[in-house]
Design a protein around this motif. Structure first.
Motif, PDB file in Angstrom:
ATOM      1  N   VAL A 295     103.096  14.271  26.069  1.00 57.71           N
ATOM      2  CA  VAL A 295     102.602  13.114  25.921  1.00 57.71           C
ATOM      3  C   VAL A 295     104.271  13.047  27.508  1.00 57.71           C
ATOM      4  O   VAL A 295     104.070  13.767  28.151  1.00 57.71           O
ATOM      5  CB  VAL A 295     104.054  12.281  25.334  1.00 57.71           C
TER       6      VAL A 295
ATOM      7  N   SER B 168     106.253  11.266  29.914  1.00 58.03           N
ATOM      8  CA  SER B 168     107.567  10.469  29.503  1.00 58.03           C
ATOM      9  C   SER B 168     108.574   9.628  30.529  1.00 58.03           C
ATOM     10  O   SER B 168     109.217   9.836  30.402  1.00 58.03           O
ATOM     11  CB  SER B 168     108.067  10.368  28.240  1.00 58.03           C
ATOM     12  N   SER B 169     107.730  10.830  31.659  1.00 55.10           N
ATOM     13  CA  SER B 169     108.087  10.575  33.139  1.00 55.10           C
ATOM     14  C   SER B 169     108.725   9.996  34.107  1.00 55.10           C
ATOM     15  O   SER B 169     110.122   9.346  34.713  1.00 55.10           O
ATOM     16  CB  SER B 169     107.898  11.768  33.708  1.00 55.10           C
TER      17      SER B 169
ATOM     18  N   ASP C 220     110.796   6.258  34.643  1.00 61.78           N
ATOM     19  CA  ASP C 220     111.743   4.899  34.004  1.00 61.78           C
ATOM     20  C   ASP C 220     111.478   4.555  33.346  1.00 61.78           C
ATOM     21  O   ASP C 220     112.251   3.841  31.619  1.00 61.78           O
ATOM     22  CB  ASP C 220     111.821   4.492  35.598  1.00 61.78           C
TER      23      ASP C 220
ATOM     24  N   ARG D 205     105.676   4.820  29.569  1.00 67.18           N
ATOM     25  CA  ARG D 205     104.717   6.202  29.174  1.00 67.18           C
ATOM     26  C   ARG D 205     102.788   6.310  28.813  1.00 67.18           C
ATOM     27  O   ARG D 205     102.813   5.593  28.124  1.00 67.18           O
ATOM     28  CB  ARG D 205     105.031   6.215  27.865  1.00 67.18           C
TER      29      ARG D 205
ATOM     30  N   ASP E 229     101.020   8.373  26.849  1.00 66.28           N
ATOM     31  CA  ASP E 229     100.274   9.254  25.694  1.00 66.28           C
ATOM     32  C   ASP E 229      98.897   9.384  25.793  1.00 66.28           C
ATOM     33  O   ASP E 229      98.233   8.834  25.021  1.00 66.28           O
ATOM     34  CB  ASP E 229     100.696   8.699  24.790  1.00 66.28           C
TER      35      ASP E 229
ATOM     36  N   LYS F 271     108.523   1.957  26.850  1.00 62.97           N
ATOM     37  CA  LYS F 271     109.390   3.358  26.654  1.00 62.97           C
ATOM     38  C   LYS F 271     110.434   2.560  26.005  1.00 62.97           C
ATOM     39  O   LYS F 271     111.103   1.243  25.480  1.00 62.97           O
ATOM     40  CB  LYS F 271     110.206   4.098  27.331  1.00 62.97           C
ATOM     41  N   GLY F 272     111.498   2.888  24.931  1.00 63.44           N
ATOM     42  CA  GLY F 272     111.637   2.367  24.417  1.00 63.44           C
ATOM     43  C   GLY F 272     111.168   1.465  22.424  1.00 63.44           C
ATOM     44  O   GLY F 272     112.275   1.284  22.295  1.00 63.44           O
ATOM     45  N   THR F 273     110.326   1.496  22.620  1.00 63.30           N
ATOM     46  CA  THR F 273     109.125   0.824  21.539  1.00 63.30           C
ATOM     47  C   THR F 273     109.462   1.300  20.193  1.00 63.30           C
ATOM     48  O   THR F 273     109.406   3.151  20.195  1.00 63.30           O
ATOM     49  CB  THR F 273     107.889   0.774  21.638  1.00 63.30           C
TER      50      THR F 273
END
Ligand code: SF4
Lengths: 474, 241
Positions: B142, B144-145, B147, B150, B152, B218-220
């Motif tokens: 994955v 995730s770098s 900001d 993401r 996957d 991100k954050g989901t």
């Protein structure tokens, strides 16, 4: 001749386990071991996943108490995000947790354990299940099904799903409550309370018949551990760790649950995949403690709701100091159900519950997070580490059933020594050995993060390993 | 005076699923089917992006041809008789979906795109209730770098919608395909962490065009990644302007 009796697997518990009874030369029980024979290694396949997925992933450790994992995991995520969640989110999470407590305790009491109490430990195993109860005591079976359903329905209303709701997230919950659904939940509570009160009345009246079981079902001194609130009251969602000794004296108090590792150690034994946590200050295995409903009531100074407070006072009168018989886990469950229903009503009647602000947003702001909550079966700890991109690098789940591991082993030995006569395998005595395990309502799927269920298998093995007697039942 | 060249006015007639339809030369079977409200499944095809023809879900039968043809990339011809929903096609399409599921790690129940995923919806639509092939369970990473977003790889089906929208609409050409065959992966720039990309404008089109949970915000948490697709009908316009 030394023989070993094996009960494999144990029925009417959540998961797969086996019991071995080691007999001495006279055919008396010398030692007993409760093996958890499955292993899933959930921690392993979380590695590399974004931490925001952890609530959903870890909830899959168990189909019985997914809400508890959602909660501990969401709290660990809050910690990783370094946020204080909105107060309404806190209330909503509590609400779901109490609904979960209700449905899980109802399942344990009515579906899994009431067959023994109502039909007798020696009754025909083919009839000794919830349907057997329904045939002989339809009112009780109906109550059980209804109560569980109310808990399930509240979870479903809140989360949109009965079994694996995705509503609880790091930072809070993902949707606020509406007036309509609040009313729907409130409407269900009076019936739930009636059922709970009826059942506890019945239990107290019948308790006298179970004298022998009460005396021998894992009835021994041990420490107790769980969460309490700021005032030392019954707590299931947040609060502080408290440890009491066998006399009910508090030995650790107001410990921030994130510091749990300062108080608890984890040992490993060859015969089980389940780890053996213990109270560090006393060492292993003397630091044996119990968690779950019995422990929570033993450590709490008060419940915090009117009826539950009365019941708790009565419960505490059972024994000076602490109630030590694990048989009373059943009693404790019934009191907690009452507490849960009363508390849910309080939460739902608070206008704050409708506040639309229910989620704090942030990314991983800390590389390590710990979430602790009380699952129906006891204290549940999720502990994660993440990298700077928010991906899990390490995870450890300490499961309620695990805390009770030492005590369950002790309990099996005690009941076996009392009821099992090694010369023959009797159905009733074996069922009592299983029943002591069921007192703890262990969830082995969670404990080893494994799943599966199989029929009962009992083996009598001599010292050279030969099976000399065998009983198999479906 | 020299004769002026007239724009072609030729109209072709053909049949799709026993319906007589008209088409213009140069149109694909997919175009014509759409014009006549006949739905042909597909995952890599997006109106306004170049045709890729990779997912093989839009395969159709054309009478007189033994081979199955991809509706998205086959031009129509006069008198063509096309079948889009035969037993054989249904079988093939299910197999395609099963292969996609077996190739990477698509764990719907915990996926952020659960309930909002084109692959999942397609599996439901086609009645895929089992995967008969052994899962490959590849060890894929994955990224995730970035900001905000993401990548996957576990959920990627290599439809290249992201690659095309990034190159053809945004003009950034950050996304590409690296590796070959089963080892092919979506890459950023010259196969660097997405967060280190110099070309990515963080416009988010790739995220929202991605059919699965491979490209997400991100954050989901599970089931929270709803893609915003309202811009899709304007891709052709964006491209021309
Ligand atoms: S990342 Fe998404 S859009 Fe890009 S190829 Fe993979 S599945 Fe398609």
């Amino acid at each position: 001749m030394t023989k070993t009796i094996t009960i494999d697997p144990v029925t009417r518990i959540e998961g797969h386990a086996r019991i071995t009874l080691q007999l001495d030369k006279k055919g008396q029980v010398d030692d007993a071991q409760f093996h958890v024979t499955q292993f899933r290694g959930f921690e392993k396949f979380c590695e590399g996943r974004p931490f925001t997925e952890m609530p959903a992933i870890t909830a899959r450790t168990c189909g019985i108490c997914p809400v508890s994992h959602l909660m501990a995991s969401s709290k660990a995520c809050d910690d990783l995000m370094a946020v204080d969640i909105p107060p309404t989110a806190d209330m909503l999470r509590r609400l779901m947790n109490l609904a979960q407590l209700t449905q899980s305790h109802a399942l344990s009491f009515f579906h899994l354990s009431s067959p023994d109490m109502l039909l007798g430990w020696d009754s025909d195993p083919a009839q000794r299940h919830i349907f057997g109860v329904a045939a002989k005591h339809p009112e009780l079976a109906v109550d059980g099904v209804k109560l569980r359903k109310i808990g399930q329905t509240i979870i479903e209303i809140l989360g949109g799903k009965k079994v694996h709701p995705a509503w609880m997230v790091g930072g809070g919950v993902n949707a606020p409550l509406t007036e309509e659904t609040r009313q729907k939940m409130l409407d269900m509570l009076p019936e739930a309370l009636d059922i709970a009160r009826r059942t506890i009345k019945w239990y107290k009246q019948t308790l006298g018949q179970f004298g022998e079981e009460v005396r021998t079902f894992a009835n021994f001194p041990s420490m107790f551990m769980g969460l309490v609130d700021k005032s030392g009251g019954l707590e299931h969602y947040d609060g502080y760790l408290r440890v009491t000794d066998e006399n009910g004296k508090t030995v650790e108090d107001m410990i921030d649950p994130k510091r749990f590792h300062e108080v608890l150690g984890e040992a490993v034994e060859k015969f089980s995949y389940m780890k053996f946590p213990y109270y560090k200050a006393r060492g292993y295995p003397d630091g044996m403690y119990r968690v779950g409903p019995l422990a929570r009531l033993n450590i709490s100074d008060h419940a915090g709701t009117p009826i539950a407070d009365q019941e708790l006072a009565e419960f505490k009168d059972l024994h000076r100091g602490a109630v030590l018989s694990s048989f009373q886990y059943h009693y404790a469950r019934l009191i907690e159900i009452i507490f849960a229903i009363e508390r849910m009503k309080q939460l739902l009647e608070d206008p704050m519950i409708l506040d639309p602000h229910v989620r704090a947003r942030a990314r991983g702001n800390r590389n390590e997070g710990i979430g602790v909550a009380e699952a129906p079966r006891g204290t549940l700890i999720h502990h994660y580490k993440i990298n700077d991109d928010g991906q899990i690098t390490w995870a450890n789940l300490i499961i309620a059933t695990g805390h009770n591991n030492l005590a369950m082993n002790r309990g099996v030995k005690q009941v076996a020594q009392h009821f099992v006569d090694g010369t023959k395998l009797q159905e009733g005595m074996l069922n009592r050995v299983e029943a002591v395990i069921r007192c703890f309502d262990p969830c082995l799927s969670c404990a080893t993060h494994a799943m599966g269920q199989m029929p009962l298998h009992v083996q009598l093995v001599d010292p050279t390993g030969n099976v000399v007697d065998e009983v198999l039942r479906d | 005076m020299a004769r002026q060249k007239l724009p072609p006015t030729q109209t072709l007639t053909m049949k799709i699923d026993d319906v007589d339809v008209t088409a213009k030369p140069g149109q694909t079977i997919q175009d014509v089917a759409r014009d006549h409200d006949i739905e042909i499944p597909g995952l890599c095809y997006i109106d306004g992006l170049t045709i890729w023809g990779a997912c093989r879900l839009c395969l159709v039968e054309v009478e007189g041809m033994r081979k199955l043809l991809a509706a998205c990339s086959t031009e129509v011809a006069e008198g063509m008789i096309v079948h889009t929903d035969t037993e054989r096609l249904r079988r093939y399409r299910k197999m395609v979906i099963e292969m996609l599921f077996a190739e990477r790690n698509h764990v719907c129940s915990v996926c952020v795109s659960n309930g909002h995923c084109d692959l999942q919806a397609m599996a439901v639509q086609l009645g895929v209730d089992h995967v008969h092939l052994p899962y490959m369970n590849p060890d894929v990473k994955v990224d995730s770098s970035h900001d905000r977003f993401r990548l996957d790889h576990n959920r990627c089906i290599l439809c290249t919608r992201c690659v095309r929208v990034c190159g053809e609409i945004e003009g950034a050409a950050t996304k590409g395909v690296g590796g070959r065959g089963i080892n092919a992966r979506i890459i950023n720039d010259l196969n660097m962490p997405w967060g280190d990309s110099q070309t990515c404008t963080s416009c988010g089109k790739c995220v929202h065009i991605c059919p699965t949970g491979a490209l997400v915000e991100k954050g989901t948490a599970a089931a929270e990644m709803k893609k915003h697709r309202s811009f899709l009908p304007y891709l052709t316009v964006m491209r021309e302007s």
